[in-house]
Design a protein around this motif. Structure first.
Motif, mmCIF file in Angstrom:
data_model
loop_
_atom_site.group_PDB
_atom_site.id
_atom_site.type_symbol
_atom_site.label_atom_id
_atom_site.label_comp_id
_atom_site.label_asym_id
_atom_site.label_seq_id
_atom_site.Cartn_x
_atom_site.Cartn_y
_atom_site.Cartn_z
ATOM 1 N N UNK A 25 -44.766 -5.625 -59.958
ATOM 2 C CA UNK A 25 -43.525 -5.940 -60.768
ATOM 3 C C UNK A 25 -42.412 -5.810 -59.976
ATOM 4 N N UNK A 26 -42.184 -5.135 -58.687
ATOM 5 C CA UNK A 26 -41.288 -5.161 -57.754
ATOM 6 C C UNK A 26 -41.385 -6.467 -56.693
ATOM 7 N N UNK A 27 -42.800 -6.674 -56.463
ATOM 8 C CA UNK A 27 -42.842 -7.708 -55.528
ATOM 9 C C UNK A 27 -42.945 -7.296 -54.035
ATOM 10 N N UNK A 28 -43.624 -6.183 -53.944
ATOM 11 C CA UNK A 28 -43.712 -5.446 -52.742
ATOM 12 C C UNK A 28 -45.038 -5.630 -52.293
ATOM 13 N N UNK A 35 -46.390 3.049 -47.160
ATOM 14 C CA UNK A 35 -45.139 3.489 -46.447
ATOM 15 C C UNK A 35 -44.271 4.423 -47.660
ATOM 16 N N UNK A 36 -44.001 4.058 -48.383
ATOM 17 C CA UNK A 36 -43.424 4.897 -49.755
ATOM 18 C C UNK A 36 -44.301 6.105 -49.983
ATOM 19 N N UNK A 37 -45.438 5.965 -50.071
ATOM 20 C CA UNK A 37 -46.470 7.004 -50.596
ATOM 21 C C UNK A 37 -46.506 7.888 -49.339
ATOM 22 N N UNK A 38 -46.484 7.652 -48.089
ATOM 23 C CA UNK A 38 -46.271 8.516 -46.873
ATOM 24 C C UNK A 38 -44.988 8.886 -46.383
ATOM 25 N N UNK A 39 -43.812 8.637 -47.003
ATOM 26 C CA UNK A 39 -42.497 8.988 -47.051
ATOM 27 C C UNK A 39 -42.072 8.396 -45.657
ATOM 28 N N UNK A 40 -42.478 7.242 -45.474
ATOM 29 C CA UNK A 40 -42.044 6.688 -44.108
ATOM 30 C C UNK A 40 -40.726 5.918 -44.294
ATOM 31 N N UNK A 47 -35.756 -1.272 -50.819
ATOM 32 C CA UNK A 47 -35.174 -0.196 -51.577
ATOM 33 C C UNK A 47 -34.159 -0.826 -52.828
ATOM 34 N N UNK A 48 -33.376 -1.879 -52.358
ATOM 35 C CA UNK A 48 -32.539 -2.643 -53.361
ATOM 36 C C UNK A 48 -33.283 -3.185 -54.243
ATOM 37 N N UNK A 49 -34.752 -4.020 -53.983
ATOM 38 C CA UNK A 49 -35.330 -4.643 -55.023
ATOM 39 C C UNK A 49 -35.844 -3.794 -55.940
ATOM 40 N N UNK A 50 -36.420 -2.500 -55.406
ATOM 41 C CA UNK A 50 -36.705 -1.434 -56.302
ATOM 42 C C UNK A 50 -35.750 -1.143 -57.341
ATOM 43 N N UNK A 59 -30.321 6.815 -55.169
ATOM 44 C CA UNK A 59 -30.514 8.457 -55.338
ATOM 45 C C UNK A 59 -31.414 8.521 -56.509
ATOM 46 N N UNK A 60 -31.889 7.650 -57.327
ATOM 47 C CA UNK A 60 -32.773 8.088 -58.254
ATOM 48 C C UNK A 60 -34.118 7.985 -57.986
ATOM 49 N N UNK A 61 -34.399 7.329 -56.586
ATOM 50 C CA UNK A 61 -35.727 6.917 -56.031
ATOM 51 C C UNK A 61 -36.273 7.799 -54.776
ATOM 52 N N UNK A 62 -35.076 8.090 -54.095
ATOM 53 C CA UNK A 62 -35.256 8.827 -52.884
ATOM 54 C C UNK A 62 -34.460 9.863 -52.509
ATOM 55 N N UNK A 63 -34.636 10.478 -51.862
ATOM 56 C CA UNK A 63 -33.649 11.642 -51.062
ATOM 57 C C UNK A 63 -34.175 11.755 -49.614
ATOM 58 N N UNK A 64 -33.050 12.320 -48.764
ATOM 59 C CA UNK A 64 -33.077 12.445 -47.318
ATOM 60 C C UNK A 64 -33.218 14.044 -47.153
#
Length: 75
Positions: A25-28, A35-40, A47-50, A59-64
């Protein structure tokens, strides 16, 4: 600092979307998904594409997450 994408995976669960469906759907790539699964770290473009595809903000998909250990003298 560490990055967490738990919010992204919560969205996928809420939307009943499997990881492969999400990737298509996103094209990744598989490696980017890994990388996303491992928190890398990943690129801002990914991130913009997602966010654009899901209709949400970053801020809805990640946090630092702050480091839990602070070295002496680094204040």
């Amino acid at each position: 600092m560490a990055v967490s994408y738990k919010k992204l995976f919560k969205i996928l669960i809420d939307r009943d979307m499997k990881k492969k469906e999400f990737r298509d759907f996103v094209g990744i790539s598989y490696s980017t998904m890994s990388k996303l699964e491992k928190g890398e770290n990943t690129t801002v473009e990914v991130l913009e594409k997602i966010c654009l595809k899901l209709g949400c903000g970053i801020e809805d998909i990640m946090e630092i997450l702050p480091d839990t250990t602070i070295s002496k003298g680094a204040e």
